[in-house]
Structures are given as C-alpha cells and as structure tokens.
Write a protein that holds these residues in place. Structure first.
Motif, PDB file in Angstrom:
ATOM      1  N   PHE A 178       0.834  -1.209   0.000  1.00 52.03           N
ATOM      2  CA  PHE A 178       0.000   0.000   0.000  1.00 52.03           C
ATOM      3  C   PHE A 178       0.866   1.256   0.000  1.00 52.03           C
ATOM      4  CE2 PHE A 178      -3.198  -2.919   1.968  1.00 52.03           C
ATOM      5  CZ  PHE A 178      -3.941  -3.018   0.814  1.00 52.03           C
TER       6      PHE A 178
ATOM      7  N   TRP B 229      -2.794   4.757  -6.412  1.00 50.59           N
ATOM      8  CA  TRP B 229      -3.790   3.747  -6.077  1.00 50.59           C
ATOM      9  C   TRP B 229      -5.020   3.815  -6.980  1.00 50.59           C
ATOM     10  CZ3 TRP B 229      -3.526  -0.639  -4.259  1.00 50.59           C
ATOM     11  CH2 TRP B 229      -4.687  -1.312  -3.936  1.00 50.59           C
TER      12      TRP B 229
ATOM     13  N   ARG C  71      -6.877   0.825  -9.097  1.00 55.25           N
ATOM     14  CA  ARG C  71      -8.300   0.467  -8.984  1.00 55.25           C
ATOM     15  C   ARG C  71      -8.941   0.385 -10.359  1.00 55.25           C
ATOM     16  NH1 ARG C  71     -12.025   3.512  -4.939  1.00 55.25           N
ATOM     17  NH2 ARG C  71     -11.802   5.104  -6.522  1.00 55.25           N
TER      18      ARG C  71
ATOM     19  N   GLY D 126     -10.806   1.093   5.865  1.00 52.72           N
ATOM     20  CA  GLY D 126      -9.768   0.904   4.855  1.00 52.72           C
ATOM     21  C   GLY D 126      -9.962   1.969   3.791  1.00 52.72           C
ATOM     22  N   THR D 127      -9.994   3.214   4.240  1.00 52.40           N
ATOM     23  CA  THR D 127     -10.445   4.315   3.370  1.00 52.40           C
ATOM     24  C   THR D 127      -9.483   4.612   2.222  1.00 52.40           C
ATOM     25  OG1 THR D 127     -11.477   6.499   3.458  1.00 52.40           O
ATOM     26  CG2 THR D 127      -9.434   6.257   4.685  1.00 52.40           C
ATOM     27  N   GLY D 128      -8.211   4.221   2.351  1.00 55.42           N
ATOM     28  CA  GLY D 128      -7.260   4.393   1.243  1.00 55.42           C
ATOM     29  C   GLY D 128      -7.114   5.845   0.849  1.00 55.42           C
TER      30      GLY D 128
ATOM     31  N   ASP E 140      -7.924   4.000   8.328  1.00 59.35           N
ATOM     32  CA  ASP E 140      -6.961   3.194   7.579  1.00 59.35           C
ATOM     33  C   ASP E 140      -5.758   2.955   8.481  1.00 59.35           C
ATOM     34  OD1 ASP E 140      -6.771   2.692   4.234  1.00 59.35           O
ATOM     35  OD2 ASP E 140      -4.927   2.376   5.400  1.00 59.35           O
ATOM     36  N   SER E 141      -5.116   1.799   8.296  1.00 56.35           N
ATOM     37  CA  SER E 141      -3.955   1.498   9.138  1.00 56.35           C
ATOM     38  C   SER E 141      -2.679   2.102   8.563  1.00 56.35           C
ATOM     39  CB  SER E 141      -3.798  -0.020   9.270  1.00 56.35           C
ATOM     40  OG  SER E 141      -3.780  -0.602   7.995  1.00 56.35           O
ATOM     41  N   ASN E 142      -2.716   2.551   7.323  1.00 60.12           N
ATOM     42  CA  ASN E 142      -1.487   2.953   6.641  1.00 60.12           C
ATOM     43  C   ASN E 142      -1.343   4.480   6.595  1.00 60.12           C
ATOM     44  OD1 ASN E 142       0.174   3.689   4.224  1.00 60.12           O
ATOM     45  ND2 ASN E 142       0.452   1.470   4.225  1.00 60.12           N
TER      46      ASN E 142
ATOM     47  N   MET F  34      -1.317   6.193   3.133  1.00 63.66           N
ATOM     48  CA  MET F  34      -2.663   6.302   2.567  1.00 63.66           C
ATOM     49  C   MET F  34      -3.422   7.446   3.226  1.00 63.66           C
ATOM     50  SD  MET F  34      -3.482   4.441   0.115  1.00 63.66           S
ATOM     51  CE  MET F  34      -3.294   2.939  -0.788  1.00 63.66           C
TER      52      MET F  34
ATOM     53  N   GLY G 296      -6.214   3.556  12.225  1.00 65.51           N
ATOM     54  CA  GLY G 296      -6.832   2.535  13.071  1.00 65.51           C
ATOM     55  C   GLY G 296      -6.851   1.205  12.347  1.00 65.51           C
ATOM     56  N   ASP G 297      -7.094   0.170  13.117  1.00 61.50           N
ATOM     57  CA  ASP G 297      -7.111  -1.181  12.586  1.00 61.50           C
ATOM     58  C   ASP G 297      -8.560  -1.643  12.413  1.00 61.50           C
ATOM     59  OD1 ASP G 297      -6.726  -3.802  11.946  1.00 61.50           O
ATOM     60  OD2 ASP G 297      -5.666  -4.334  13.788  1.00 61.50           O
ATOM     61  N   ILE G 298      -8.852  -2.185  11.259  1.00 62.90           N
ATOM     62  CA  ILE G 298     -10.213  -2.637  10.961  1.00 62.90           C
ATOM     63  C   ILE G 298     -10.687  -3.706  11.960  1.00 62.90           C
ATOM     64  CG2 ILE G 298      -9.698  -4.545   9.386  1.00 62.90           C
ATOM     65  CD1 ILE G 298     -11.684  -3.233   7.408  1.00 62.90           C
TER      66      ILE G 298
ATOM     67  N   HIS H  59     -14.941  -0.924   1.261  1.00 65.81           N
ATOM     68  CA  HIS H  59     -14.809  -0.943  -0.202  1.00 65.81           C
ATOM     69  C   HIS H  59     -13.426  -1.460  -0.602  1.00 65.81           C
ATOM     70  CE1 HIS H  59     -14.050   0.928  -4.204  1.00 65.81           C
ATOM     71  NE2 HIS H  59     -15.314   0.642  -4.385  1.00 65.81           N
ATOM     72  N   GLN H  60     -13.399  -2.638  -1.203  1.00 65.75           N
ATOM     73  CA  GLN H  60     -12.159  -3.241  -1.722  1.00 65.75           C
ATOM     74  C   GLN H  60     -11.082  -3.365  -0.652  1.00 65.75           C
ATOM     75  OE1 GLN H  60     -12.525  -4.803  -4.123  1.00 65.75           O
ATOM     76  NE2 GLN H  60     -13.552  -3.811  -5.809  1.00 65.75           N
TER      77      GLN H  60
ATOM     78  N   PHE I 140      -7.781  -8.293   1.153  1.00 64.83           N
ATOM     79  CA  PHE I 140      -6.409  -8.175   1.659  1.00 64.83           C
ATOM     80  C   PHE I 140      -6.253  -8.811   3.044  1.00 64.83           C
ATOM     81  CE2 PHE I 140      -6.803  -4.474  -1.143  1.00 64.83           C
ATOM     82  CZ  PHE I 140      -5.720  -4.700  -1.973  1.00 64.83           C
TER      83      PHE I 140
END
Ligand SMILES: C[S@@+](CC[C@H](N)C(=O)[O-])C[C@H]1O[C@@H](n2cnc3c(N)ncnc32)[C@H](O)[C@@H]1O
Length: 340
Positions: free
Chosen positions: A127, A134, A138, A167-169, A188-190, A193, A214-216, A232-233, A237
């Motif tokens: 990621f 990104w 997609r 996981g908003t990316g 999102d954890s990243n 992103m 944050g972690d899903i 969403h998508q 993962f």
C-alpha cells in the motif's frame, strides 16, 4: 467421506469420528487456531513448527472427521472450522473450555499473531508503494464510475447522519458520499494512505469527513454509533474477513447499514504476488454467512461483471446488509434493490 448430516443433532458415528480426530495434541491445537480464523497449510506450518506433510496429514484427518473444511481458492487452500452447525457449536464449546493460559496454546496464539503481522506488513509495504497511484490500480479492475454509480444507487437517497469508511485508502468513498452524509470518518492502518486521503479531501473541498489511523479489527470508534459503514475493496487483503465484518457490524447503530464492495470469486492468481491480495474474491454464500453471523440481514446483493466479460478482469460484488434492531424512524425497506 463425511459422517455428518446437517440436522441439529450429531449421530453416534459422527461424534466418535470427531472425538477421535480431535484427541491428539497437534490436532487439538490446529482446531484452536482455526477457531481464530481460516489459515493455510503454510501458516499452520509456520505457527506449529512442524513439517508440511505432517500438518497436511493432520488436516486431512480433521477434514475426514467433519471437523474442518477445506476451501480451495486458486492455487491456495484455506482451512476453517466446519460450518455445519451442531459440529461447529460442539467444537467451539469444547475449545472455549480450554485454559487460554496453557503454555502450548498461548505460544500458538503468539505465533499466529506474528504470522498475521507478517501478512499485514507485506500488504502495508504494497500500500505504501501504491499510495500515490492507487486510483490508477483500482481502475485496472473494473470501470470505477460504474461501481460508484452502483454504490449511490444501492444506498438510495436516504439521508445518512454518520458514516464510517473502513480501509479508506485515498478517501475516494468519503468524497463520493460527502454530499449525502452529515459527518463521515475514514479509518486506515497505513499512514501514507491517510496522508494521501487528507490531501485528496482538502483538494475536493470535503469539509464533513476526517480520516484516522486505526485497525479494521479493533476500530477506534464506539459501538452502535454509525448509520452507515462501508468496506470498499478491503476484505480481500485481510486474513480474517469474518472478524472484520463483525467489527464493522459492532459500529452500526440500530437499523444502520453495512455496504461491502469486493470481488466475486476469480482465478487471477497473480493478484496475490503482484497486488498483495490474500483472497481471490468472495462468493455470495461466504459473504451472506459472514453478514448473518455478525447479526445482520442481507437486503441487497448486486454484481457488476466486466463490460466485455474479459477473463483477465474482475466482477465487482456489492452487498448491502442491515442491523435488524428496530428504529422508529427507519423505513423497513432500505433500498429499492431486491436481494439476489
Ligand atoms: C485496496 S485499498 C482500498 C481503499 C479504498 N477503500 C478504496 O476502495 O479506494 C485497501 C486499503 O485497506 C487498508 N487496510 C488494509 N488492512 C487494514 C487494516 N487491518 N486496518 C485498516 N486498514 C487496512 C490499506 O491500507 C488500504 O488503504
């Protein structure tokens, strides 16, 4: 051969086969691990420190006894506890009585966490490398404009006060929904992103959405607090999609809706290596099972096949589910779309 029938009781032969299979130290540890989520042979080999042929033999016995199911997906196979209710309930009840402080079980859980962290790190590196391009990735999968139109259609024009995008990316879903929501949060954890999402939201003039790290699997939000949660998508993962769905359901307020967008089952194995996918899409049965286990009712499922049916493209699936708790002012039929 399976000894199990789907009735609510376990026959004597099936019970004996299951008890015999489970009555061995490694196999009991395997069952305890699979109760935490689906795993591959290679995950179990890493966790238990035993050779692949030994692990495969243990799994074969557990599958034959009806305790475990093998779910093939492209070149990989995932193993999980059976979905046949009486056997699963009896297995989970027995595993629940095991002392979690037992040294072998505690060590297995630690190793499981390490194996999952390694999967997560590999995806996180991917990621970070993709953060600035990104949206381009997609659009390789399926026409994104069609997916976005389907998202707006399936949600209908009902006003949403509070929305959560997991996981908003790049924050694209927050931007898409912003005209019809009061307040939205993207998780999102990243960090890369999140930086990109913040920049995109600022550039698009979206003032009613924020993003947070944050972690899903352990959302930094209170329970019962969002009218709409979107995933969403992201699920393909993850190691444990069912757990992510349960955590998403926890965040829903009474009558709230969960929208999941992901791929239908496919055979494009390269996506694992090149794009860090763990799962090659999800069948309607799998997703409906996860949603129902999370206490939600599926209200709509639609599929968007690739425009030309091209074999190297992917079908996108949308699932809309609803928290069944009654709210005085929520319409009973949340969408004009029918359940597939
Ligand atoms: C394919 S991107 C999708 C982004 C966005 N939902 C979209 O469709 O544009 C998947 C996102 O999920 C995030 N993600 C993966 N595992 C996560 C986890 N355990 N907790 C939170 N976010 C996660 C990744 O960092 C990445 O931004």
């Amino acid at each position: 051969m399976s000894f199990i029938d789907a009735s609510s009781r376990i026959g004597l032969d099936a019970a004996l086969a299951a008890l015999r299979a489970a009555a061995e130290p490694t196999r009991l540890r395997v069952l305890a691990l699979l109760a935490e989520g689906e795993l591959t042979v290679s995950d179990l080999t890493d966790i238990l420190g035993q050779s692949q042929p030994r692990i495969s033999r243990h799994l074969k016995l557990l599958v034959e006894a009806g305790l475990v199911e093998r779910r093939r997906e492209g070149a990989w196979a995932f193993f999980g506890l059976t979905e046949i209710a009486p056997i699963k309930q009896a297995t989970v009840a027995a595993l629940d009585r095991l002392d979690p402080a037992d040294a072998a079980l505690a060590r297995d859980r630690e190793r499981l966490a390490e194996v999952r962290a390694a999967h997560h790190d590999a995806a996180a590196r991917y990621f970070s490398a993709q953060a600035t391009r990104w949206d381009g990735v997609r659009s390789l999968h399926v026409a994104e404009t069609a997916v976005e139109r389907a998202i707006l259609d399936i949600l209908g024009d009902r006003r949403v006060e509070t929305a959560l995008d997991l996981g908003t990316g790049t924050g694209r879903v927050l931007e898409l929904l912003s005209p019809q929501v009061g307040r939205a949060i993207g998780i999102d954890s990243n960090r890369d992103m999140l930086s990109l999402a913040r920049a995109n939201l600022a550039r698009a003039g979206v003032a009613n959405a924020q993003v947070r790290q944050g972690d899903i699997f352990a959302l930094p939000v209170p329970a019962d607090s969002f009218d709409l949660v979107v995933v969403h998508q992201v699920l393909h993962f993850l190691d444990d999609g069912a757990r992510a769905v349960r955590e998403a359901a926890r965040a829903l307020s009474a009558g709230g809706r969960l929208l999941i967008v992901d791929f239908a089952p496919h055979g494009i194995e390269e996506l694992r290596e090149a794009h860090a996918h763990r799962r090659l899409g999800f069948s309607n049965d799998t997703m409906a099972g996860w949603l129902s286990a999370a206490g939600l009712d599926v209200v709509a499922h639609i599929q968007l096949p690739p425009p030309d049916g091209a074999a190297d493209k992917l079908t996108v699936s949308l699932w809309l589910a609803r928290d069944p708790r009654i709210v005085a002012d929520a319409p009973l039929s949340p969408s004009k779309l029918e359940v597939a």
